[in-house]
Scaffold this motif. Structure first.
Motif, PDB file in Angstrom:
ATOM      1  N   PRO A   1     -17.045  -0.441 -11.489  1.00  0.00           N
ATOM      2  CA  PRO A   1     -15.633  -0.835 -11.385  1.00  0.00           C
ATOM      3  C   PRO A   1     -15.174  -1.594 -12.629  1.00  0.00           C
ATOM      4  O   PRO A   1     -15.944  -2.339 -13.228  1.00  0.00           O
ATOM      5  N   GLN A   2     -13.940  -1.356 -13.013  1.00  0.00           N
ATOM      6  CA  GLN A   2     -13.391  -1.988 -14.205  1.00  0.00           C
ATOM      7  C   GLN A   2     -12.272  -2.942 -13.825  1.00  0.00           C
ATOM      8  O   GLN A   2     -11.491  -2.653 -12.932  1.00  0.00           O
ATOM      9  N   GLY A   3     -12.194  -4.048 -14.537  1.00  0.00           N
ATOM     10  CA  GLY A   3     -11.118  -4.996 -14.274  1.00  0.00           C
ATOM     11  C   GLY A   3      -9.833  -4.534 -14.932  1.00  0.00           C
ATOM     12  O   GLY A   3      -9.847  -4.008 -16.037  1.00  0.00           O
TER      13      GLY A   3
ATOM     14  N   LEU B   1       0.846  -1.194   0.000  1.00  0.00           N
ATOM     15  CA  LEU B   1       0.000   0.000   0.000  1.00  0.00           C
ATOM     16  C   LEU B   1       0.879   1.241   0.000  1.00  0.00           C
ATOM     17  O   LEU B   1       0.620   2.212  -0.707  1.00  0.00           O
TER      18      LEU B   1
ATOM     19  N   ASP C   1     -11.370   6.503  -8.022  1.00  0.00           N
ATOM     20  CA  ASP C   1     -10.356   6.145  -7.027  1.00  0.00           C
ATOM     21  C   ASP C   1      -9.319   7.255  -6.845  1.00  0.00           C
ATOM     22  O   ASP C   1      -8.658   7.329  -5.825  1.00  0.00           O
TER      23      ASP C   1
ATOM     24  N   TYR D   1      -2.241  -4.033  -8.557  1.00  0.00           N
ATOM     25  CA  TYR D   1      -2.426  -4.428  -7.165  1.00  0.00           C
ATOM     26  C   TYR D   1      -3.903  -4.620  -6.858  1.00  0.00           C
ATOM     27  O   TYR D   1      -4.309  -5.629  -6.272  1.00  0.00           O
ATOM     28  N   GLN D   2      -4.733  -3.666  -7.299  1.00  0.00           N
ATOM     29  CA  GLN D   2      -6.166  -3.725  -6.969  1.00  0.00           C
ATOM     30  C   GLN D   2      -6.925  -4.652  -7.893  1.00  0.00           C
ATOM     31  O   GLN D   2      -7.934  -5.224  -7.504  1.00  0.00           O
ATOM     32  N   LYS D   3      -6.520  -4.681  -9.163  1.00  0.00           N
ATOM     33  CA  LYS D   3      -7.165  -5.472 -10.202  1.00  0.00           C
ATOM     34  C   LYS D   3      -8.552  -4.962 -10.591  1.00  0.00           C
ATOM     35  O   LYS D   3      -9.047  -5.274 -11.647  1.00  0.00           O
ATOM     36  N   LEU D   4      -9.194  -4.271  -9.678  1.00  0.00           N
ATOM     37  CA  LEU D   4     -10.509  -3.735 -10.002  1.00  0.00           C
ATOM     38  C   LEU D   4     -10.429  -2.237  -9.742  1.00  0.00           C
ATOM     39  O   LEU D   4     -10.094  -1.821  -8.645  1.00  0.00           O
TER      40      LEU D   4
END
Lengths: 396, 320, 412
Positions: B150-152, B14, B244, B236-239
């Protein structure tokens, strides 16, 4: 008076005159119609749910108008609440100030619903809630104006609890939710179910709604040794938690949750990560009934860009209830007559027969379970996860 | 102990994402004396650009022709181009006009610019989502309504690899970038010029440094940094969600201030400190996750009030 | 010498005086008619009108005519105030049958109160406070707790809002004594973000669900927010509430103007210009900064309490960072450090937002672009701050008039 201020004066007055002129043009013509209000999050973060519900609601009304059954035209005053309280209140004021309004249906978010209910009560216009699930929205004080055809958070959690606690017998729980209104309701509802069975959760965690990094929670779950995780939140938290659990190597557990997670977005975390997520959905499996199938066909034939969401059938059902109540009110429906008709009415729609109890809550509570199998949502009974099926949930 | 280790790794990861955004703040602040508040949004735009470019390159069959890592670097470069472009737009419209006015003007205008970037992102991805989600999701024909969902993020880091390896790569890339940045700032003429401007603008003008050129270069470098941080955040988040950026912006700015504005290493320390506070509050206090970001902000306020120069910032002397 | 004395007010023959009074009333009539039309018209006309007004404001500012208007108001200040109050009170009467429009009107009045509060910090003292929504939230929650949890009169709620907000303003003002510029902004930003999170974690005040059933203000059992029937016509429930809010706003506006022309206002401007110089001049910087935060917080708190009492619901999502940005946007649009401008900004932006409901997907983008454009093109806002005209304001003349001079000459 100097030349400049004369000029100014002339300018200001011409502006005023122009304003009056425009104002004169906008006298509103009244049409012999009956108006119904619709509120929902048509834009903003929950637009997918709200827009689909709006489509379904409008669809039902336009079908009713087409049928030629009513001596008047039903018009829908559609208002976007943007999932925001103050916007919703202004929208509610806009709806109740319409001249021929007899009833309204609204809200997917509980916050805007709670904020707007006083407006409807004060204006004595009946409001049928189609999607907000906070339990306290329907109560003895709000009757008869506020009714709800959707299940409450409590009602929604019961079928899940019966399945995972009584039938599957999980005992070691870790419960997670967001700190928002939706998460709070589900958190308390599921915790109450656990308490009723004398189970103390091994850990509980509330996360802020915009959290994306849940690794600390994952570590906590890992350390607690829980065998099952309940996530009472929407897709944003629900999918991140599932993915991070998977990547953190916490795979041998049951991961279950609430209908807010059952969206296509959840599947974007990947088939492998999402596999085995158990979620409760309100209503009936539409594909299994003729009415349900008809609705799906009708909806899909309209070419809407929004797919059917968990509460889309409820919006359709709410429209059917209002239409049915209009039938009971005769040629000249009033808000007063509608209030009585909705509360005492009995409507058979696509999800069974709806009647309301003494506090205006629907008595038609149906729910079914879904599971992610190979990257798709499948009803539990039709999946390989069913009793004695090929696959099994973790943690046993 | 196991839990401590796990939490520490999470915190460092993080911290990496915060650090890179915070460095963006420090770089811009050093050269121009203004807080460019839309750094977070620019980074998120970068990662969405990478996402879009990935889909485009996949459909063009680029991944079959070139080696995988070349493609990844190309994609990051595309993201960097977008970030640098937004950086220059920001500079042109919300920093340059306020050279001679109060320092709060650029702060407000860059916040507004951040909202513009964010909303453009939300609107841009509206028509294109359908192809994107099916292209790398591959699980089912998904129809997504709007870019606000949310997007991948494509699995560009080590596809199919284990999680821990991916985490190590994220940390390694961050470290490598910090090293490169350090070398650039201390060993090249341009880097030295940037430092000189940061220390004394008038004097550097006198020694013949082309300040406006340095500012442009800073935005380019900052753009690359932000694109990489967007890439890492995405990996890291993938989504990802289009909004954000505001959170990363607030945290990045906080990290930069806690560490000491103007100081690159301060950004690293600040980012890590905030991340450790958040993760450990969340990990060790029962039901603490709800309070983790509150605690982070409390730390920020304490630092500003009692040590406004940051952990390793230089003592600022007020010029009269 | 004669040049200085040829300002319009000293040329005072009765012939010019009379139309001037009419002119003042006409100006007020125009302002309030425009406000009414913007509220009442459907969105296309209303927004056209808003655009026209903005263009007109820009024009009269550029041409310098606004100075004439302002000096007109200042010269005839009693008449201007009286007629403004009368016209202002006509608006609720005209809107009595339209509850939606009344609602927008009440909301814009409440936002105007909050914006006046923000103006003390941002406009006068150049300290950007990113937490007005948090202050408003404190006010609203005080009202909620007092009426729902303690079950006492909403008037105590209003009192509690003022006291708590003053305390919170002092508390948040304290760090400002040690910081300034970006650091101060970051402190307020952090507090705003933490506030929303914190509210959601306190079960006593309803957590994320907020508090329902906040009581409306009443006068001796006569509720201000209730639909009354007069001569067979059903009035909007906002009727009395709008009147009450307008009167409150008038009081707050008066306070704001008095502060702005007092030495407090001057001191705050001094701090905004240069804190060190202010210190050297003997301005007690800490005291005035605290004062700006305190009075600003109280204004926001009153707005919040009235908001809670209006909607009878308080929830955490109404007091977010995004909301704070909107308040800041309103102040900048209207004109920093000019109470009249702030009112205009708050009103226009509220109307624009409500009338643009159907395009809410673009609302944020429009706000942001508007903010960037205003900041670049016209950072001082639609009605920029003015030089304080003390002479005209207090009816005194800086230099003795020719007659007096003559008299002096004769006597000497």
């Amino acid at each position: 008076m100097s030349g400049r201020s004369k000029l100014l004066c002339a300018f200001l007055f011409s502006l005023l005159a122009a304003g009056m002129f425009i104002g004169g043009f906008c006298a509103e013509a009244a049409e012999p119609v009956v108006k119904i209000g619709f509120l929902g999050p048509i834009t903003g973060s929950d637009a997918a749910e709200g827009a689909a519900a709006r489509n379904a609601f409008m669809l039902a009304i336009s079908e009713a108008n087409k049928s030629g059954e009513f001596p008047f035209k039903i018009e829908v005053k559609e208002v976007d609440d943007q999932s925001t309280e103050n916007v919703a209140v202004a929208g509610a004021q806009e709806i109740v100030s319409e001249s021929d309004i007899v009833a309204a249906s609204g809200f997917w978010n509980s916050g805007p619903a709670a904020a707007s209910i006083p407006v409807f009560k004060e204006a004595e216009i009946p409001l049928l809630i189609w999607g907000a699930i906070r339990e306290s929205l329907t109560n003895a004080e709000n009757v008869p104006y506020i009714t709800r055809s959707a299940p409450t958070d409590k009602q929604e959690n019961i079928p899940l609890a019966v399945k995972v606690l009584d039938e599957m017998g999980y005992k070691d729980w870790f419960i997670v939710s967001d700190v928002g209104s939706y998460g709070d309701g589900n958190f308390n509802a599921f915790k109450a179910e656990l308490a009723a069975r004398n189970i103390t959760p091994m850990g509980e965690e509330r996360v802020p709604e915009d959290t994306t990094d849940l690794n600390a929670v994952v570590q906590k779950i890992k350390a607690s040794g829980a065998k099952a995780v309940y996530c009472g939140s929407t897709v944003a938290i629900g999918s991140q938690l599932k993915r991070q659990l998977f990547e953190g190597g916490v795979t041998g557990i049951l991961y279950c949750g609430i209908s807010g997670m059952k969206t296509e977005d959840f599947l974007k975390i990947g088939a492998e990560s999402a596999e085995g997520t158990l979620v409760v959905s309100p209503g009936v499996i539409l594909e299994d009934t003729t009415e349900g199938n008809n609705f799906i066909k009708l909806y899909n034939s309209q070419g809407y860009s929004e797919p059917i969401g968990a509460f889309t059938p409820y919006a359709y059902e709410a429209a059917l209830i209002l239409i049915n109540s209009l039938r009971a009110c005769g040629e000249k429906p009033t808000a007063e007559a509608m209030t009585k008709a909705i509360l005492s009415g009995k409507t058979t729609g696509i999800m069974g027969t709806t009647t309301f109890n003494s506090i205006g809550q629907t008595e038609n509570v149906a729910a079914y379970l879904n599971v992610v199998q190979d990257g798709a949502w499948i009803p539990l009974e039709k999946s390989e996860y069913k009793e004695g099926g090929k696959r099994a949930f973790g943690g046993k | 102990m196991d839990m401590f280790f796990g939490l520490a790794v999470s915190a460092i990861l993080l911290g990496c994402t915060y650090t890179l955004v915070a460095i963006g703040f420090s770089l811009f602040f050093g050269v121009m004396d203004v807080v460019v508040f839309c750094c977070g949004d620019i980074a998120i735009f970068g990662s969405f650009a990478i996402m879009g470019a990935y889909v485009a390159s996949q459909s063009a069959g680029l991944f079959g022709i070139l080696p995988f890592w070349v493609c990844v670097i190309l994609l990051i470069l595309i993201g960097a181009v977008f970030c640098a472009a937004w950086g220059l737009i920001t500079h042109q419209f919300s920093i340059k006009p306020f050279r001679n006015s109060s320092e709060l003007m650029p702060l407000l205008s860059t916040i507004a610019m951040g909202t513009v970037i964010k909303e453009v992102l939300g609107l841009l991805f509206k028509p294109a989502v359908n192809t994107i989600s099916t292209a790398f999701g591959g699980e089912s024909a998904v129809t997504v309504v709007s870019g606000r969902n949310p997007q991948g993020f494509p699995p560009l880091l080590l596809p199919g690899g284990t999680t821990n390896a991916r985490y190590l790569i994220i940390i390694a890339i961050t470290a490598a970038i910090l090293l490169l940045l350090f070398l650039f700032l201390n060993k090249t003429k341009m880097g030295m010029s940037m430092q000189a401007i940061s220390q004394n603008k008038e004097l550097s003008l006198m020694t013949g440094i082309n300040v406006s050129r340095v500012i442009i270069i800073t935005f380019l470098i900052g753009g690359v940094m932000l694109a990489i941080s967007g890439f890492l955040v995405g990996s890291y988040q993938k989504l990802m969600s289009f909004d954000d950026g505001a959170m990363y912006g607030a945290k990045g700015f906080s990290a930069a201030v806690v560490g000491g504005l103007r100081n690159t290493w301060g950004a690293v320390v600040g980012g890590m400190l905030l991340a450790f506070v958040e993760v450990f509050v969340s990990g060790y206090i029962p039901r603490g996750t709800a309070y983790s970001s509150i605690m982070a902000f409390v730390v920020v306020v304490i630092f500003i009030v009692f040590k406004p120069d940051g952990i390793i910032g230089d003592k600022s002397v007020e010029k009269v | 010498m004669t040049d200085l004395n040829r300002s319009p007010d000293s040329s005072g023959s009765q012939v010019v005086r009379m139309p001037e009074k009419i002119l003042t009333i006409a100006c007020n009539l125009l302002v309030f008619t425009l406000a009414f039309l913007m509220l009442r018209l459907p969105y296309k006309f209303s927004l056209t009108l808003v655009a026209l007004v903005i263009v007109a404001l820009l024009y009269i500012e550029r041409s310098g005519a606004i100075n004439a208007v302002f000096s007109l108001y200042i010269r005839n200040k009693k008449l201007a105030a009286l007629s403004a109050i009368i016209f202002m009170l006509a608006i609720p009467v005209l809107l009595a049958r339209f509850r939606y429009q009344s609602h927008i009107a009440v909301m814009s009045v409440i936002y105007a109160m909050v914006c006046l509060g923000v103006n003390f910090q941002m406009g006068s003292a150049n300290m950007v406070n990113f937490a007005p929504a948090a202050f408003m939230g404190i006010g609203a929650y005080s009202m909620g707790v007092v009426t729902v949890k303690l079950g006492v009169s909403p008037w105590f709620g209003l009192l509690a809002s003022i006291i708590l907000c003053a305390a919170a303003g002092l508390l948040i003002g304290l760090p400002t004594l040690r910081t300034k510029g970006y650091y101060l902004s970051l402190v307020t930003m952090a507090l705003q973000l933490a506030f929303t999170q914190l509210i959601k974690n306190i079960p006593y005040i309803g957590g994320p669900n907020g508090l329902s059933g906040v009581k409306a203000l009443n006068i001796g059992g006569f509720s201000l927010y209730k639909s009354y029937t007069f001569f067979g016509a059903k009035l909007a429930p906002h009727f009395f509430y709008l009147i009450f809010c307008l009167l409150t706003l008038t009081v707050l506006y008066y306070v704001a103007v008095r502060v702005s022309i007092s030495r407090y206002g001057l001191a705050l401007n001094n701090i905004a210009q240069d804190e060190i110089a202010a210190n050297c001049l003997g301005v007690n910087v800490s005291r005035y900064k605290l004062f700006a935060f305190l009075i600003g917080a109280v204004f926001c708190g009153i707005g919040g309490a009235l908001y809670a009492s209006l909607t009878s619901f308080v929830g955490p999502n109404d007091f977010t960072f995004a909301r704070s940005l909107i308040f800041i946007c309103m102040v900048i649009l209207g004109g920093m450090d000019n109470p009249a401008g702030v009112l205009v900004g708050a009103f226009l932006l509220t109307v624009i937002t409500e009338k643009l409901r159907d395009f809410s997907d673009y609302a944020q983008l429009i706000y942001a672009l508007l903010l960037v454009i205003i900041l670049v093109v016209r950072p001082s806002g639609l009605i920029p701050k003015r030089v304080r005209n003390y002479c005209a304001l207090f009816g005194r003349e800086l230099l003795p008039s020719p007659q007096q001079q003559d008299a002096e000459n004769k006597s000497s």
